[in-house]
Design a protein around this motif. Structure first.
Motif, PDB file in Angstrom:
ATOM      1  N   LEU A 305       0.817  -1.238   0.091  1.00 25.43           N
ATOM      2  CA  LEU A 305      -0.040   0.059   0.109  1.00 25.43           C
ATOM      3  C   LEU A 305       0.969   1.097  -0.169  1.00 25.43           C
ATOM      4  O   LEU A 305       1.964   1.113   0.648  1.00 25.43           O
ATOM      5  N   PRO A 306       0.534   2.295  -0.677  1.00 22.06           N
ATOM      6  CA  PRO A 306       1.192   3.613  -0.610  1.00 22.06           C
ATOM      7  C   PRO A 306       1.626   4.077   0.606  1.00 22.06           C
ATOM      8  O   PRO A 306       0.693   3.885   1.682  1.00 22.06           O
ATOM      9  N   ALA A 307       2.780   4.651   1.038  1.00 20.88           N
ATOM     10  CA  ALA A 307       3.039   5.312   2.044  1.00 20.88           C
ATOM     11  C   ALA A 307       3.656   4.114   2.892  1.00 20.88           C
ATOM     12  O   ALA A 307       4.182   4.625   4.039  1.00 20.88           O
ATOM     13  N   LEU A 308       3.503   3.033   2.940  1.00 18.73           N
ATOM     14  CA  LEU A 308       4.035   1.757   3.709  1.00 18.73           C
ATOM     15  C   LEU A 308       5.464   1.054   3.057  1.00 18.73           C
ATOM     16  O   LEU A 308       5.629   1.230   1.748  1.00 18.73           O
ATOM     17  N   ASP A 309       6.248   0.531   3.887  1.00 18.40           N
ATOM     18  CA  ASP A 309       7.391  -0.116   3.388  1.00 18.40           C
ATOM     19  C   ASP A 309       6.994  -0.940   2.163  1.00 18.40           C
ATOM     20  O   ASP A 309       7.649  -1.107   1.078  1.00 18.40           O
ATOM     21  N   GLY A 310       5.827  -1.631   2.266  1.00 14.85           N
ATOM     22  CA  GLY A 310       5.301  -2.558   1.032  1.00 14.85           C
ATOM     23  C   GLY A 310       5.168  -1.964  -0.142  1.00 14.85           C
ATOM     24  O   GLY A 310       5.441  -2.270  -1.210  1.00 14.85           O
ATOM     25  N   GLY A 311       4.532  -0.703  -0.166  1.00 13.23           N
ATOM     26  CA  GLY A 311       4.315   0.266  -1.211  1.00 13.23           C
ATOM     27  C   GLY A 311       5.568   0.585  -1.835  1.00 13.23           C
ATOM     28  O   GLY A 311       5.686   0.649  -3.148  1.00 13.23           O
ATOM     29  N   ARG A 312       6.608   0.978  -0.957  1.00 16.26           N
ATOM     30  CA  ARG A 312       7.750   1.380  -1.709  1.00 16.26           C
ATOM     31  C   ARG A 312       8.492   0.105  -2.278  1.00 16.26           C
ATOM     32  O   ARG A 312       9.077   0.096  -3.359  1.00 16.26           O
ATOM     33  N   SER A 327       8.840   7.225 -12.541  1.00 16.15           N
ATOM     34  CA  SER A 327       9.178   8.475 -12.239  1.00 16.15           C
ATOM     35  C   SER A 327       9.016   9.080 -10.936  1.00 16.15           C
ATOM     36  O   SER A 327       7.856   8.659 -10.297  1.00 16.15           O
ATOM     37  N   PRO A 328      10.006   9.591 -10.286  1.00 20.88           N
ATOM     38  CA  PRO A 328      10.109   9.917  -8.801  1.00 20.88           C
ATOM     39  C   PRO A 328       8.625  10.854  -8.454  1.00 20.88           C
ATOM     40  O   PRO A 328       7.976  10.780  -7.384  1.00 20.88           O
ATOM     41  N   GLU A 329       8.194  11.509  -9.379  1.00 21.18           N
ATOM     42  CA  GLU A 329       7.122  12.654  -9.237  1.00 21.18           C
ATOM     43  C   GLU A 329       5.726  11.697  -9.068  1.00 21.18           C
ATOM     44  O   GLU A 329       5.096  11.892  -8.254  1.00 21.18           O
ATOM     45  N   LYS A 330       5.632  10.612  -9.972  1.00 18.80           N
ATOM     46  CA  LYS A 330       4.413   9.895  -9.873  1.00 18.80           C
ATOM     47  C   LYS A 330       4.661   8.958  -8.534  1.00 18.80           C
ATOM     48  O   LYS A 330       3.431   9.065  -8.161  1.00 18.80           O
ATOM     49  N   GLU A 331       5.730   8.364  -8.362  1.00 20.54           N
ATOM     50  CA  GLU A 331       5.790   7.655  -7.166  1.00 20.54           C
ATOM     51  C   GLU A 331       5.175   8.435  -5.869  1.00 20.54           C
ATOM     52  O   GLU A 331       4.768   8.174  -5.016  1.00 20.54           O
ATOM     53  N   GLY A 332       6.059   9.746  -5.870  1.00 18.53           N
ATOM     54  CA  GLY A 332       5.560  10.567  -4.590  1.00 18.53           C
ATOM     55  C   GLY A 332       4.346  10.916  -4.367  1.00 18.53           C
ATOM     56  O   GLY A 332       3.806  11.103  -3.299  1.00 18.53           O
ATOM     57  N   MET A 333       3.484  11.100  -5.657  1.00 19.52           N
ATOM     58  CA  MET A 333       2.235  11.535  -5.564  1.00 19.52           C
ATOM     59  C   MET A 333       1.324  10.318  -5.137  1.00 19.52           C
ATOM     60  O   MET A 333       0.465  10.456  -4.209  1.00 19.52           O
ATOM     61  N   VAL A 334       1.850   9.039  -5.544  1.00 22.21           N
ATOM     62  CA  VAL A 334       1.085   8.136  -5.021  1.00 22.21           C
ATOM     63  C   VAL A 334       1.127   7.662  -3.517  1.00 22.21           C
ATOM     64  O   VAL A 334       0.406   7.456  -2.703  1.00 22.21           O
ATOM     65  N   HIS A 335       2.420   7.891  -2.981  1.00 21.62           N
ATOM     66  CA  HIS A 335       2.678   7.859  -1.764  1.00 21.62           C
ATOM     67  C   HIS A 335       2.103   8.941  -0.836  1.00 21.62           C
ATOM     68  O   HIS A 335       1.667   8.459   0.274  1.00 21.62           O
ATOM     69  N   PHE A 336       1.988   9.969  -1.414  1.00 17.40           N
ATOM     70  CA  PHE A 336       1.332  11.095  -0.714  1.00 17.40           C
ATOM     71  C   PHE A 336      -0.162  11.061  -0.492  1.00 17.40           C
ATOM     72  O   PHE A 336      -0.797  11.124   0.676  1.00 17.40           O
TER      73      PHE A 336
END
Length: 360
Positions: A305-312, A327-336
Motif C-alpha cells: 500500500l502507498p506510504a508503507l514499506d510494502g508500497g515502496r 518517475s519520482p514525481e509519480k511515485e511521490g504523488m502515489v505515496h502522498f
C-alpha cells in the motif's frame, strides 16, 4: 497509579517495537552506503535531538511511530539542492543513487527486524512460561470432539491441512473456521490418526467450538527453546495474516480495528488481569504483547500500500522488472495520496477506540 503503570508499559512496548523497526532500516542503509539524514522515534514536536556524524537523532513528544530519513529519498537533499547545478552537486550516499537491491534490502529490513525482535522476545516468554503443546486436557460432553473419538492426551498435529504446533493454533482454527468441517490429524501412543469434526456454534459466545480444552505446558531449554519460540512467532504471523484476509473478505469489520488508544486499553486490561499473579507474570504478559505488536507492525508494513514499506517495495520491484525506476514525481504523488488515506484511517480508528471506552 494504575494509569501511570499503563502509560509506562505502553511507551516501553511501543518504543522497543518502533526502535527495532527503524534500526533495521538504519543498519542496512549504512551497510549499503546510504546516508541516513535523520533517525527519529515518536511523532509531533521534537523534545530531544542531537547530531552525531551525518545523522540527526530525534525523540519526539508522542510515543508512537518513527522515521528513518535517507538522503534524497523523496528528491529532497540535505544541502537543499536538486543536484542539477554543477556548483552544488548532490551529496554522496543518496538513497536513489544506490542500486535497486540495496534499496530493497534497506526498506525490507524494517519489517524483518520486527520479526527478529518478536523471536528474541519469544525466547524470554517461552523460557519463563514454557511451550504450550496442542494436547487435549478434557472433553466437553455433547460436543463434536467426543463424538469424533478424540480422547484426553491426544496431541493435535494437523487441522484443515495445516500443521499445528501450539494449542493457540487449534483455538485459532476453531474460532475462524466458520463452522466448516475440519479434518483433524492427531497422535495417540505414537500412532497418527485422522478424524473429521464439524464445530458446534455457541449462541452465548457467538463462536464455534470443537468441544475440548487444550494446552499442556512443557519446559523448554536448548533447541526446544529455539523451536517453540519460532512456533510462537509463526503463530502470530499466521493469526495476523488470517485476520487481514478476513478484513479484506468482509468477515471482520473495520470497526474492530484498534489504534494506539485501543492498544493502551488492552495493555491496561492485561495488567489488571495478571497483577494478582505477581510482577513476573505481568512482565511476561507485557513482553508477549510486544511480540504480538512487533509481528503486526512487520506484517502491516509489508502490505503493498502507498506510504508503507510494502508500497515502496512494490515500486522497486516494478523497477527490477522494467529495468528503470518509476518517475519520482509519480511515485511521490502515489505515496502522498496513500499517506493522506492512512491519516484518515488513523483518525477513524482513534474515534472508534475512544467510542469503545465510553460504551464500556
Amino acid at each position: 497509579m494504575g494509569i501511570v503503570v499503563t502509560i509506562i508499559a505502553f511507551v516501553l512496548i511501543f518504543g522497543v517495537v518502533v526502535i527495532s523497526h527503524e534500526l533495521g532500516h538504519f543498519l542496512i542503509a549504512k551497510m549499503n552506503g546510504i546516508k541516513v539524514v535523520q533517525f527519529s522515534i515518536g511523532m509531533g514536536p521534537d523534545i530531544i535531538k542531537y547530531t552525531k556524524g551525518e545523522t540527526k537523532y530525534v525523540l519526539k513528544l508522542l510515543p508512537i511511530g518513527g522515521a528513518c530519513m535517507f538522503e534524497g529519498e523523496d528528491g529532497i537533499y540535505s544541502n537543499d539542492q536538486n543536484g542539477d547545478d554543477q556548483n552544488h552537486p548532490k551529496p554522496e550516499g543518496a538513497f536513489n543513487d544506490a542500486n535497486v537491491w540495496s534499496r530493497i534490502a534497506t526498506v525490507f529490513a524494517g519489517p524483518f527486524f520486527n520479526i527478529i525482535l518478536a523471536f528474541l522476545l519469544s525466547l524470554i516468554v517461552v523460557g519463563f512460561a514454557g511451550g504450550d503443546t496442542p494436547t487435549i486436557n478434557s472433553l466437553i460432553e455433547g460436543y463434536p470432539a467426543e463424538a469424533a473419538g478424540l480422547r484426553v492426551g491426544d496431541m493435535i498435529t494437523k487441522m484443515g491441512g495445516e500443521r499445528i504446533y501450539l494449542s493457540n493454533e487449534v483455538t485459532l482454527a476453531s474460532a475462524l473456521g466458520g463452522g466448516e468441517p475440519l479434518e483433524i490429524e492427531y497422535k495417540r501412543d505414537g500412532q497418527k490418526y485422522t478424524t473429521v469434526v464439524t464445530p458446534q456454534f455457541s449462541e452465548q459466545d457467538n463462536r464455534y467450538y470443537i468441544g475440548f480444552t487444550i494446552g499442556r505446558t512443557i519446559q523448554c531449554k536448548g533447541f526446544d527453546l529455539i523451536k517453540y519460540s519460532a512456533y510462537e512467532v509463526r503463530y502470530w504471523l499466521k493469526a495476523t495474516v488470517k485476520s487481514l484476509l478476513m478484513l479484506v473478505q468482509g468477515k471482520v469489520s473495520v470497526n474492530e480495528l484498534s489504534g494506539p488508544v485501543g492498544i493502551a486499553t488492552m495493555i491496561d486490561e492485561t495488567i489488571e488481569e495478571t497483577k494478582p499473579y505477581g510482577l513476573p507474570t505481568v512482565v511476561i504478559n507485557m513482553i508477549n504483547f510486544a511480540v504480538l505488536l512487533s509481528v503486526n507492525l512487520g506484517v502491516m508494513n509489508l502490505l503493498p500500500l502507498p506510504a508503507l514499506d510494502g508500497g515502496r517495495l512494490l515500486f522497486m520491484l516494478i523497477e527490477v522488472v522494467r529495468g528503470k525506476p518509476v518517475s519520482p514525481e509519480k511515485e511521490g504523488m502515489v505515496h502522498f495520496i496513500g499517506f493522506v488515506a492512512l491519516m484518515i484511517l488513523m483518525v477513524f480508528v482513534l474515534y472508534n477506540d475512544i467510542a469503545r471506552i465510553f460504551v464500556k
